[in-house]
Write a protein that holds these residues in place. Structure first.
Motif, PDB file in Angstrom:
ATOM      1  N   ARG A 178     -23.550  42.400 -24.128  1.00  0.00           N
ATOM      2  CA  ARG A 178     -22.221  42.819 -23.677  1.00  0.00           C
ATOM      3  C   ARG A 178     -21.268  43.052 -24.852  1.00  0.00           C
ATOM      4  O   ARG A 178     -20.590  44.073 -24.939  1.00  0.00           O
ATOM      5  N   SER A 179     -21.207  42.098 -25.778  1.00  0.00           N
ATOM      6  CA  SER A 179     -20.257  42.196 -26.889  1.00  0.00           C
ATOM      7  C   SER A 179     -20.634  43.296 -27.866  1.00  0.00           C
ATOM      8  O   SER A 179     -19.770  43.863 -28.543  1.00  0.00           O
ATOM      9  N   GLU A 180     -21.926  43.615 -27.945  1.00  0.00           N
ATOM     10  CA  GLU A 180     -22.404  44.607 -28.912  1.00  0.00           C
ATOM     11  C   GLU A 180     -22.259  46.042 -28.417  1.00  0.00           C
ATOM     12  O   GLU A 180     -22.250  46.977 -29.215  1.00  0.00           O
ATOM     13  N   LEU A 181     -22.144  46.209 -27.104  1.00  0.00           N
ATOM     14  CA  LEU A 181     -22.303  47.539 -26.527  1.00  0.00           C
ATOM     15  C   LEU A 181     -21.182  48.499 -26.902  1.00  0.00           C
ATOM     16  O   LEU A 181     -21.439  49.675 -27.174  1.00  0.00           O
ATOM     17  N   ALA A 182     -19.922  48.047 -26.913  1.00  0.00           N
ATOM     18  CA  ALA A 182     -18.806  48.954 -27.191  1.00  0.00           C
ATOM     19  C   ALA A 182     -18.971  49.635 -28.541  1.00  0.00           C
ATOM     20  O   ALA A 182     -18.748  50.848 -28.674  1.00  0.00           O
TER      21      ALA A 182
END
Length: 507
Positions: A178-182
């Protein structure tokens, strides 16, 4: 089944028991979280960092290049307009706006079906096939001779391009936390502002050629850029891997780690890639964060697509006495600045694992830019305003899509949620084609006023939803998770998606 007492995976070469536990979490239909959403597996951060770097090298270049030429093939009509597209096709009045609009008819209607098709076919086949289709459409645009032909080609261009943006976002959500996706979405969505910059440079260079085969002037822009797209799409059939479990360039340990770490963030999920499920897909669309974020993306796209189609026209009104090639080159610097912030904001999001606050905080930059357009006719002020606008709105693409992905649980819900978000965004793109009208030139008060309103709405809606997420999470903290899940089968629990009592909104 893994338990909270599972030993940490702390070395590159795992012990046999650790291999077994990681493989259980990855492949054997077992959940990787407890009922409160807490991970049941402990993963070595160094092993994750090595895996993440490997994923970046293998996944991002292919999708980034495809999206670069996707955006170029869509927006190069703005560059062609300066080179005689309207005159040669006999377009008058609002004909140019009509040609732009027809693109969005297919682009909107086919958005959700195409993302469902992407899940059914698998991104490894769907993304290259879509790219091949819109590359051919770009080449065919070089052959049109009237408005009807131009509209027909633009309709099919929209049909092939509609699934690429959500398809790639959905594809990368199979691989990244989740945190890596942006930040990873930014690595391909940054191609939108770079397409504006590179497209202007490329159009300037192409127009200096005497001809390309039998093509001259603006026809060369479509033909050459279309040929490049077709070549890249053929290569991508061999370079895009469908899912972690089929990645030959990963070892078995790396495939298990890749799958287990994604499942460890998805409460109640027993499999990473579930079968298509109508109930889960509706959960994705009816998610409050999906709906609100899709509305934000609608507002964002009015500005982003308006920049793509009309920046050359606006620059022409700012510097009317410059040559066509000089006007093309003036479009480049604002896009470069936009590309910089498209990477910076998602990078910040990755470090703090927050998206909603960044979406809200970026909106005032765009608001300031449109206020400058409305308040001044000075060329330097108006040209400077374009830098503020591009530094704000282009970054919102990866932020919005990653926020939707972060706030659903199952793969089916994620597919439909991203598709719905981009579909509403495309309605904003349709509106943008009528935002800068001929009678409103050269100052375009209507277009600039509309975009001031949309950037203001981004700030308002994102701020309201941020407050709502915090409030609803507090309510969820007070509920009895075990009691609410009592009597439900694992399949029923997985179907709950964001309604799972252990789920928390990710601001």
């Amino acid at each position: 089944m893994p338990t909270q007492e599972a030993p940490a995976i702390a070395k590159p070469h795992y012990q046999e028991v650790e291999h077994e536990k990681l493989h259980d979490a990855a492949e054997r239909g077992q959940a990787a979280t407890d009922e409160h959403g807490q991970s049941l597996v402990q993963l070595d951060p160094k092993a994750e960092a090595r895996l993440r770097w490997k994923l970046d090298l293998y996944l991002l270049p292919s999708v980034a290049l495809l999206y670069l030429f996707c955006f170029i093939d869509r927006a190069n009509i703005g560059n062609a307009r300066l080179a005689g597209f309207e005159k040669d096709l006999g377009l008058i009045g609002y004909d140019y706006n009509t040609v732009l609009s027809i693109f969005y008819v297919s682009y909107i209607i086919l958005e959700i079906p195409s993302n469902i098709l992407c899940k059914w076919m698998g991104p490894g086949w769907f993304i290259p096939a879509s790219s091949l289709g819109f590359g051919l459409c770009s080449i065919f645009t070089a052959l049109v001779h009237n408005k009807a032909q131009a509209c027909a080609v633009r309709f099919f261009l929209g049909a092939f391009e509609t699934g690429l943006l959500p398809g790639i976002a959905y594809y990368l959500s199979r691989w990244y936390r989740r945190s890596e996706l942006a930040f990873r979405l930014a690595m391909y969505l940054v191609m939108a502002p770079l397409a504006g910059a590179f497209g202007g440079l490329l159009a300037s260079a192409i127009l200096k050629l005497p001809h390309f085969g039998g093509f001259t002037t603006w026809r060369m822009i479509f033909a050459i850029e279309g040929v490049v797209t077709v070549g890249l799409s053929i290569i991508s059939f061999f370079t895009i891997t469908d899912r972690p479990s089929t990645a030959r360039w990963l070892s078995q340990d790396e495939r298990d780690l890749c799958i287990a770490r994604i499942k460890s963030e998805r409460v109640g999920t027993t499999t990473l890639l579930d079968k298509m499920d109508k109930k889960k897909m509706l959960r994705g669309i009816k998610n409050p964060m999906t709906i609100s974020t899709a509305i934000i993306f609608l507002f964002v796209n009015i500005t982003v697509q308006g920049l793509a189609f009309f920046t050359p026209t606006v620059v022409q009104t700012i510097y009317p006495h410059k040559s066509v090639i000089s006007q093309q080159l003036y479009t480049v610097p604002p896009y470069i600045v936009g590309a910089f912030f498209t990477v910076v904001f998602p990078l910040l999001s990755w470090r703090i694992d927050r998206r909603q606050i960044i979406i809200a905080a970026s909106a005032p930059l765009g608001m300031a830019g449109y206020i400058m357009f409305l308040a001044s006719t000075n060329p330097r002020v108006r040209y400077g305003a374009t830098f503020l606008i591009t530094s704000s709105v282009f970054a919102l693409g990866p932020m919005v899509n990653s926020q939707v992905s972060a706030n659903v649980v199952t793969d089916s819900a994620r597919s439909s949620a991203i598709g719905f978000t981009v579909m509403l965004g495309n309605i904003g793109g349709l509106i943008s084609t009528w935002s800068f009208l001929p009678f409103d030139a050269p100052n375009f008060h209507i277009g600039n006023g509309l975009n001031l309103a949309t950037t203001t709405m981004v700030l308002i809606v994102s701020s309201i939803m941020l407050a709502w997420m915090i409030r609803d999470n507090r309510k969820r903290d007070s509920c009895n998770v075990e009691e609410q899940l009592s009597g439900l089968s694992p399949e029923d629990i997985e179907d709950l998606d964001w309604k799972h009592p252990g789920f928390r909104w990710r601001p």
